[in-house]
Each structure stands twice: as structure tokens, then as C-alpha cells.
Design a protein around this motif. Structure first.
Motif, PDB file in Angstrom:
ATOM      1  N   GLU A 252       0.811  -1.215   0.000  1.00  0.00           N
ATOM      2  CA  GLU A 252       0.000   0.000   0.000  1.00  0.00           C
ATOM      3  C   GLU A 252       0.844   1.266   0.000  1.00  0.00           C
ATOM      4  O   GLU A 252       0.334   2.355  -0.259  1.00  0.00           O
ATOM      5  CB  GLU A 252      -0.944   0.014   1.210  1.00  0.00           C
ATOM      6  CG  GLU A 252      -2.080  -0.969   1.108  1.00  0.00           C
ATOM      7  CD  GLU A 252      -3.120  -0.746   2.196  1.00  0.00           C
ATOM      8  OE1 GLU A 252      -3.328   0.415   2.605  1.00  0.00           O
ATOM      9  OE2 GLU A 252      -3.719  -1.742   2.631  1.00  0.00           O
ATOM     10  N   ARG A 253       2.134   1.146   0.263  1.00  0.00           N
ATOM     11  CA  ARG A 253       2.989   2.326   0.229  1.00  0.00           C
ATOM     12  C   ARG A 253       3.113   2.894  -1.182  1.00  0.00           C
ATOM     13  O   ARG A 253       3.538   4.035  -1.361  1.00  0.00           O
ATOM     14  CB  ARG A 253       4.380   1.985   0.785  1.00  0.00           C
ATOM     15  CG  ARG A 253       4.375   1.699   2.289  1.00  0.00           C
ATOM     16  CD  ARG A 253       5.736   1.254   2.764  1.00  0.00           C
ATOM     17  NE  ARG A 253       6.130  -0.011   2.144  1.00  0.00           N
ATOM     18  CZ  ARG A 253       7.283  -0.620   2.373  1.00  0.00           C
ATOM     19  NH1 ARG A 253       8.150  -0.080   3.221  1.00  0.00           N
ATOM     20  NH2 ARG A 253       7.580  -1.755   1.766  1.00  0.00           N
ATOM     21  N   LEU A 254       2.733   2.090  -2.178  1.00  0.00           N
ATOM     22  CA  LEU A 254       2.735   2.578  -3.558  1.00  0.00           C
ATOM     23  C   LEU A 254       1.569   3.512  -3.841  1.00  0.00           C
ATOM     24  O   LEU A 254       1.544   4.170  -4.886  1.00  0.00           O
ATOM     25  CB  LEU A 254       2.671   1.386  -4.525  1.00  0.00           C
ATOM     26  CG  LEU A 254       3.851   0.407  -4.469  1.00  0.00           C
ATOM     27  CD1 LEU A 254       3.579  -0.785  -5.372  1.00  0.00           C
ATOM     28  CD2 LEU A 254       5.137   1.113  -4.881  1.00  0.00           C
ATOM     29  N   ARG A 286     -11.800  -7.868  -3.161  1.00  0.00           N
ATOM     30  CA  ARG A 286     -10.384  -8.143  -3.380  1.00  0.00           C
ATOM     31  C   ARG A 286      -9.685  -6.899  -3.920  1.00  0.00           C
ATOM     32  O   ARG A 286     -10.224  -6.234  -4.804  1.00  0.00           O
ATOM     33  CB  ARG A 286     -10.197  -9.292  -4.384  1.00  0.00           C
ATOM     34  CG  ARG A 286     -10.640 -10.648  -3.863  1.00  0.00           C
ATOM     35  CD  ARG A 286      -9.639 -11.171  -2.840  1.00  0.00           C
ATOM     36  NE  ARG A 286     -10.019 -12.495  -2.335  1.00  0.00           N
ATOM     37  CZ  ARG A 286     -10.771 -12.698  -1.268  1.00  0.00           C
ATOM     38  NH1 ARG A 286     -11.213 -11.650  -0.585  1.00  0.00           N
ATOM     39  NH2 ARG A 286     -11.077 -13.912  -0.869  1.00  0.00           N
ATOM     40  N   VAL A 287      -8.515  -6.610  -3.411  1.00  0.00           N
ATOM     41  CA  VAL A 287      -7.693  -5.509  -3.910  1.00  0.00           C
ATOM     42  C   VAL A 287      -6.285  -6.058  -4.121  1.00  0.00           C
ATOM     43  O   VAL A 287      -5.694  -6.651  -3.212  1.00  0.00           O
ATOM     44  CB  VAL A 287      -7.647  -4.327  -2.921  1.00  0.00           C
ATOM     45  CG1 VAL A 287      -6.784  -3.206  -3.496  1.00  0.00           C
ATOM     46  CG2 VAL A 287      -9.049  -3.811  -2.617  1.00  0.00           C
ATOM     47  N   ASP A 288      -5.750  -5.868  -5.339  1.00  0.00           N
ATOM     48  CA  ASP A 288      -4.398  -6.311  -5.662  1.00  0.00           C
ATOM     49  C   ASP A 288      -3.594  -5.118  -6.163  1.00  0.00           C
ATOM     50  O   ASP A 288      -4.013  -4.435  -7.115  1.00  0.00           O
ATOM     51  CB  ASP A 288      -4.430  -7.407  -6.727  1.00  0.00           C
ATOM     52  CG  ASP A 288      -5.050  -8.690  -6.198  1.00  0.00           C
ATOM     53  OD1 ASP A 288      -4.446  -9.315  -5.320  1.00  0.00           O
ATOM     54  OD2 ASP A 288      -6.147  -9.055  -6.668  1.00  0.00           O
ATOM     55  N   ILE A 289      -2.445  -4.875  -5.528  1.00  0.00           N
ATOM     56  CA  ILE A 289      -1.542  -3.804  -5.932  1.00  0.00           C
ATOM     57  C   ILE A 289      -0.282  -4.483  -6.441  1.00  0.00           C
ATOM     58  O   ILE A 289       0.497  -5.045  -5.676  1.00  0.00           O
ATOM     59  CB  ILE A 289      -1.213  -2.882  -4.739  1.00  0.00           C
ATOM     60  CG1 ILE A 289      -2.509  -2.360  -4.094  1.00  0.00           C
ATOM     61  CG2 ILE A 289      -0.339  -1.723  -5.186  1.00  0.00           C
ATOM     62  CD1 ILE A 289      -2.293  -1.712  -2.740  1.00  0.00           C
ATOM     63  N   VAL A 290      -0.080  -4.439  -7.757  1.00  0.00           N
ATOM     64  CA  VAL A 290       1.028  -5.181  -8.342  1.00  0.00           C
ATOM     65  C   VAL A 290       1.439  -4.539  -9.657  1.00  0.00           C
ATOM     66  O   VAL A 290       0.604  -4.048 -10.419  1.00  0.00           O
ATOM     67  CB  VAL A 290       0.633  -6.671  -8.562  1.00  0.00           C
ATOM     68  CG1 VAL A 290      -0.532  -6.795  -9.524  1.00  0.00           C
ATOM     69  CG2 VAL A 290       1.818  -7.494  -9.063  1.00  0.00           C
ATOM     70  N   SER A 291       2.744  -4.513  -9.910  1.00  0.00           N
ATOM     71  CA  SER A 291       3.297  -4.039 -11.188  1.00  0.00           C
ATOM     72  C   SER A 291       2.800  -2.656 -11.579  1.00  0.00           C
ATOM     73  O   SER A 291       2.503  -2.401 -12.746  1.00  0.00           O
ATOM     74  CB  SER A 291       2.964  -5.042 -12.302  1.00  0.00           C
ATOM     75  OG  SER A 291       3.491  -6.317 -11.991  1.00  0.00           O
ATOM     76  N   GLY A 292       2.686  -1.758 -10.619  1.00  0.00           N
ATOM     77  CA  GLY A 292       2.287  -0.394 -10.932  1.00  0.00           C
ATOM     78  C   GLY A 292       0.813  -0.200 -11.170  1.00  0.00           C
ATOM     79  O   GLY A 292       0.390   0.864 -11.627  1.00  0.00           O
ATOM     80  N   ASP A 293       0.005  -1.208 -10.865  1.00  0.00           N
ATOM     81  CA  ASP A 293      -1.442  -1.112 -11.072  1.00  0.00           C
ATOM     82  C   ASP A 293      -2.181  -1.516  -9.799  1.00  0.00           C
ATOM     83  O   ASP A 293      -1.668  -2.288  -8.985  1.00  0.00           O
ATOM     84  CB  ASP A 293      -1.916  -2.048 -12.194  1.00  0.00           C
ATOM     85  CG  ASP A 293      -1.234  -1.763 -13.506  1.00  0.00           C
ATOM     86  OD1 ASP A 293      -1.338  -0.622 -13.971  1.00  0.00           O
ATOM     87  OD2 ASP A 293      -0.586  -2.684 -14.056  1.00  0.00           O
ATOM     88  N   PRO A 349       0.852   6.245  -9.887  1.00  0.00           N
ATOM     89  CA  PRO A 349       1.757   7.299 -10.350  1.00  0.00           C
ATOM     90  C   PRO A 349       3.137   6.740 -10.656  1.00  0.00           C
ATOM     91  O   PRO A 349       3.656   5.886  -9.950  1.00  0.00           O
ATOM     92  CB  PRO A 349       1.812   8.265  -9.168  1.00  0.00           C
ATOM     93  CG  PRO A 349       0.542   8.038  -8.444  1.00  0.00           C
ATOM     94  CD  PRO A 349       0.229   6.583  -8.601  1.00  0.00           C
ATOM     95  N   GLY A 350       3.718   7.229 -11.749  1.00  0.00           N
ATOM     96  CA  GLY A 350       5.021   6.722 -12.167  1.00  0.00           C
ATOM     97  C   GLY A 350       4.856   5.706 -13.273  1.00  0.00           C
ATOM     98  O   GLY A 350       5.593   5.705 -14.249  1.00  0.00           O
ATOM     99  N   ALA A 351       3.833   4.828 -13.122  1.00  0.00           N
ATOM    100  CA  ALA A 351       3.568   3.866 -14.176  1.00  0.00           C
ATOM    101  C   ALA A 351       2.760   4.512 -15.290  1.00  0.00           C
ATOM    102  O   ALA A 351       2.860   4.144 -16.447  1.00  0.00           O
ATOM    103  CB  ALA A 351       2.801   2.667 -13.613  1.00  0.00           C
ATOM    104  N   LEU A 352       1.950   5.539 -14.925  1.00  0.00           N
ATOM    105  CA  LEU A 352       1.031   6.149 -15.889  1.00  0.00           C
ATOM    106  C   LEU A 352       1.770   6.785 -17.053  1.00  0.00           C
ATOM    107  O   LEU A 352       1.382   6.653 -18.198  1.00  0.00           O
ATOM    108  CB  LEU A 352       0.172   7.195 -15.183  1.00  0.00           C
ATOM    109  CG  LEU A 352      -0.862   7.915 -16.055  1.00  0.00           C
ATOM    110  CD1 LEU A 352      -1.868   6.924 -16.584  1.00  0.00           C
ATOM    111  CD2 LEU A 352      -1.544   9.010 -15.260  1.00  0.00           C
TER     112      LEU A 352
END
Length: 379
Positions: A252-254, A286-293, A349-352
Motif C-alpha cells: 500500500e505504500r505505492l 479483493r484488492v491487488d496492488i502489483v506491477s504499478g497497477d 503514479p510513475g507507471a502512468l
């Protein structure tokens, strides 16, 4: 014992148990005669009936012998479907429960040596139950009102932040561009060069001030982890017969704070809709934070709904706008008797800025094509 009726052999507690269905039927008839909002929909009546059953169960305990009575417990009275009702309308409806009980109570305690004492204990418990119900409704409405105020304040702050960013920021950038053109096209004299430098410094100060304003307007009080916040919400909002399964995977720090706040608001609203309208036995989040998404889903096995004509409703529009302002995708799918699925995708942010996105309609998740695989993309 010949000639003695069966009713005379029963205790008041047993008589009340036999009469409880009749009391609930009389309660419903009274509410429908008044066109009470407690019976306006099947959801509000089902919850009102459950409220009455829980209160009457405690009242029944008051008819036991004094040594066997427990202290009335009204801690789990639900107020999900009825939580939005006007308190006065609800109180008028609950008064019909009191009257329905009073019509049956004399026959229930008739002939008992402690008839007056039993009536007093029963009516005291009933009164406490109705007061507890009013407190539950009041607390529910306080929470809903605070949520609405909080969301309105956030919307206003974010709108103002966007206005400052879009208008002040773009105007300053344009002014700096014109200064660059002036310097490139004309050779400034000593005095003009100093003046241009002063103007540039002033514009940079305006830009920095605008940036600080935007940052301040988007500042939020630190929130608990997303999974904790969602579980706390489900604990207070989910109907007692609904099983809720919540899991958040990833770092979640992302998530910047304002991303986290907006995503939480959308998921919470999706869960609130499932709790209030779907009659679901199970709600899975469900929440998945992975690979910038970030990918999130809210699934229920409830009655489903017809989406035609509802896409632009205030609630769905607000949820969609929140996600689209994060450059994400909001999708809702439902079929009658087959449940509902809410799905959101948000690039972090950053991946966008380093991604060329193609959203495939109907797929379980968006298809992401990295810049390295897209020669024409510009990162």
C-alpha cells in the motif's frame, strides 16, 4: 382438570411464544394501513420485522419468573435498510409495535398471581427496546451525515486543487514559455535582462505557491491500512446474515494518500450498495496492488439489477468520476438473480507516464502494453 383450557395450563412466557406470530402480523397490518415507510420496500419490512423479533424475544424473557430473567440485550439491532428513514416516521411505526403488543398482553398474563408485575416488566422491556432502536437509527444517520459532509468537503478541496493546478499552473507555464521565446528571439539589454530575470523569479514563486496550495488541499489525515478500513466499515454496515470476505494484497505504500482515499470511497460505496440492496449472502472484496497497477473487485451473490437507465445515477456517476480522475477504469456488471460485480483498475503514479493502455471490454482486467513493446509510444 376436566374443563380447564389448555391456555390456562400455560405460563405467560409460553402463551407469548404462541402469540408472537399473531403480534407480528398485527404489527405489519398496522404499518401497511398507515403506509409506513417501514413497509415501503421488502428490504425495509424484512429488517423491521427482524428488529421487532429481536425486541420481542427480550420481552418474552421478562415473562419468566423473576429469578430466571436475564438483563435485556439490544446491542445487535440492525439498521441497514431502515437507516435512511426519517426518525419521526420510524418512531411512528415503532409505536404501532407497542400498540400491537398491548392488544395481546392482557390475555397473555391473565390469571397469573403476579399479573401486574409481569405487565410492568414486559412493557418496561418493550419500551427500552424501542428506545434502543431509536439510538441505533440515530447513530446510523449521524455516521451517514458525517460521511456525506466529509465526502463533500473532499470533493470541494479536490475540485479547488484541480482549478489551481489547471488554471494557475498552465498560465504560469505559458508565461514562462513566452519569456523563453522573448529571450531567444531578441538579445536583451542589461536592464531588460534583469527585468526578465525578476519576472521569471516571480513566476516561479507563483508556481511554487500554487503547488503548495494544491498539496495542502489534497492533504489527508493518515488513514488505516486499506484492508483494516474496509473491514471496519463492513463490521458496522453488513447485515447480520451476510458473510463478508475482504483481502488486500500488495504494498500500500505505492498508493499516494489521495489515491488511497478515492479508491477506498469507491470500494466502500460498492460494498454499501451490496449490503443495502442485493440481499446477498456473500460479499467478496479483493484488492491487488502489483506491477504499478491497482485492481479491485466487489462481488456479491445477490439478486442482481438491471443497469439500463442507471448508468448516470448520482451514485454510479460519482464512483466512475472518482476513478476516471485517477486515469482509471470503472466497470459494473450485473444480471438478475446472478449477482453483481464491481471492477476498478487504476494505474499508479510513475507507471502512468510510461505506459500505453488498452482497455479490453469484458476482460477480467485491463490489458496493459508497456512502452518497450510499443515502438510508437513516447514515455
Amino acid at each position: 382438570m376436566q374443563g380447564t383450557s389448555i391456555g390456562a395450563l400455560l405460563t405467560p412466557h409460553q402463551r407469548f411464544t404462541l402469540n408472537s406470530s399473531a403480534i407480528l402480523e398485527a404489527y405489519e397490518s398496522r404499518l401497511r394501513a398507515l403506509a409506513s415507510p417501514l413497509v415501503r420496500t421488502s428490504e425495509t419490512w424484512e429488517e423491521s420485522r427482524l428488529q421487532a423479533q429481536l425486541i420481542l424475544a427480550e420481552c418474552a424473557e421478562s415473562l419468566r419468573p423473576a429469578g430466571r430473567r436475564g438483563h435485556p440485550q439490544f446491542a445487535d439491532l440492525p439498521a441497514h435498510a431502515t437507516g435512511h428513514l426519517d426518525p419521526l416516521d420510524a418512531a411512528l411505526g415503532w409505536s404501532e409495535l407497542f400498540d400491537a403488543v398491548c392488544d395481546h398482553l392482557p390475555a397473555i398474563v391473565h390469571g397469573h398471581p403476579d399479573e401486574a408485575e409481569l405487565q410492568k416488566a414486559f412493557l418496561t422491556t418493550l419500551n427500552r427496546g424501542i428506545l434502543a432502536l431509536s439510538h441505533v437509527l440515530s447513530a446510523k444517520q449521524d455516521i451517514m451525515a458525517l460521511d456525506r459532509i466529509h465526502e463533500t468537503q473532499l470533493d470541494d478541496r479536490h475540485r479547488l486543487a484541480r482549478e489551481i493546478h489547471d488554471w494557475v499552473g498552465s498560465s504560469v507555464s505559458m508565461a514562462l514559455l513566452h519569456l523563453d521565446l522573448l529571450e531567444n528571439n531578441q538579445r536583451p539589454t542589461g536592464g531588460t535582462e534583469v527585468e526578465i530575470r525578476n519576472i521569471r523569479r516571480a513566476l516561479f514563486e507563483i508556481s511554487e505557491g500554487a503547488r503548495r496550495l494544491v498539496s495542502g488541499l489534497r492533504w489527508r489525515v493518515p488513514e488505516p491500512p486499506l484492508e483494516v478500513a474496509l473491514k471496519e466499515f463492513a463490521h458496522t454496515a453488513a447485515p447480520p446474515d451476510t458473510t463478508v470476505d475482504i483481502a488486500v494484497h500488495g504494498d500500500e505504500r505505492l498508493l499516494p494518500e489521495h489515491y488511497k482515499s478515492e479508491i477506498f470511497a469507491v470500494i466502500r460505496e460498492g460494498m454499501r450498495n451490496a449490503f443495502a440492496h442485493s440481499k446477498a449472502k456473500n460479499v467478496v472484496t479483493r484488492v491487488d496492488i502489483v506491477s504499478g497497477d491497482l485492481l479491485a473487485t466487489v462481488d456479491d451473490d445477490g439478486t442482481g439489477l438491471i443497469l439500463a437507465g442507471k448508468e448516470n445515477s448520482a451514485g454510479l456517476s460519482s464512483m466512475r468520476e472518482r476513478i476516471e480522475l485517477l486515469h482509471g477504469v470503472f466497470h459494473l456488471a450485473s444480471r438478475l438473480s446472478a449477482g453483481t460485480r464491481l471492477r476498478i483498475w487504476v494505474p499508479l503514479p510513475g507507471a502512468l507516464s510510461c505506459r500505453n493502455q488498452t482497455i479490453v471490454s469484458g476482460s477480467s482486467s485491463p490489458t496493459i502494453t508497456p512502452c518497450s513493446e510499443t515502438p510508437s509510444a513516447r514515455c
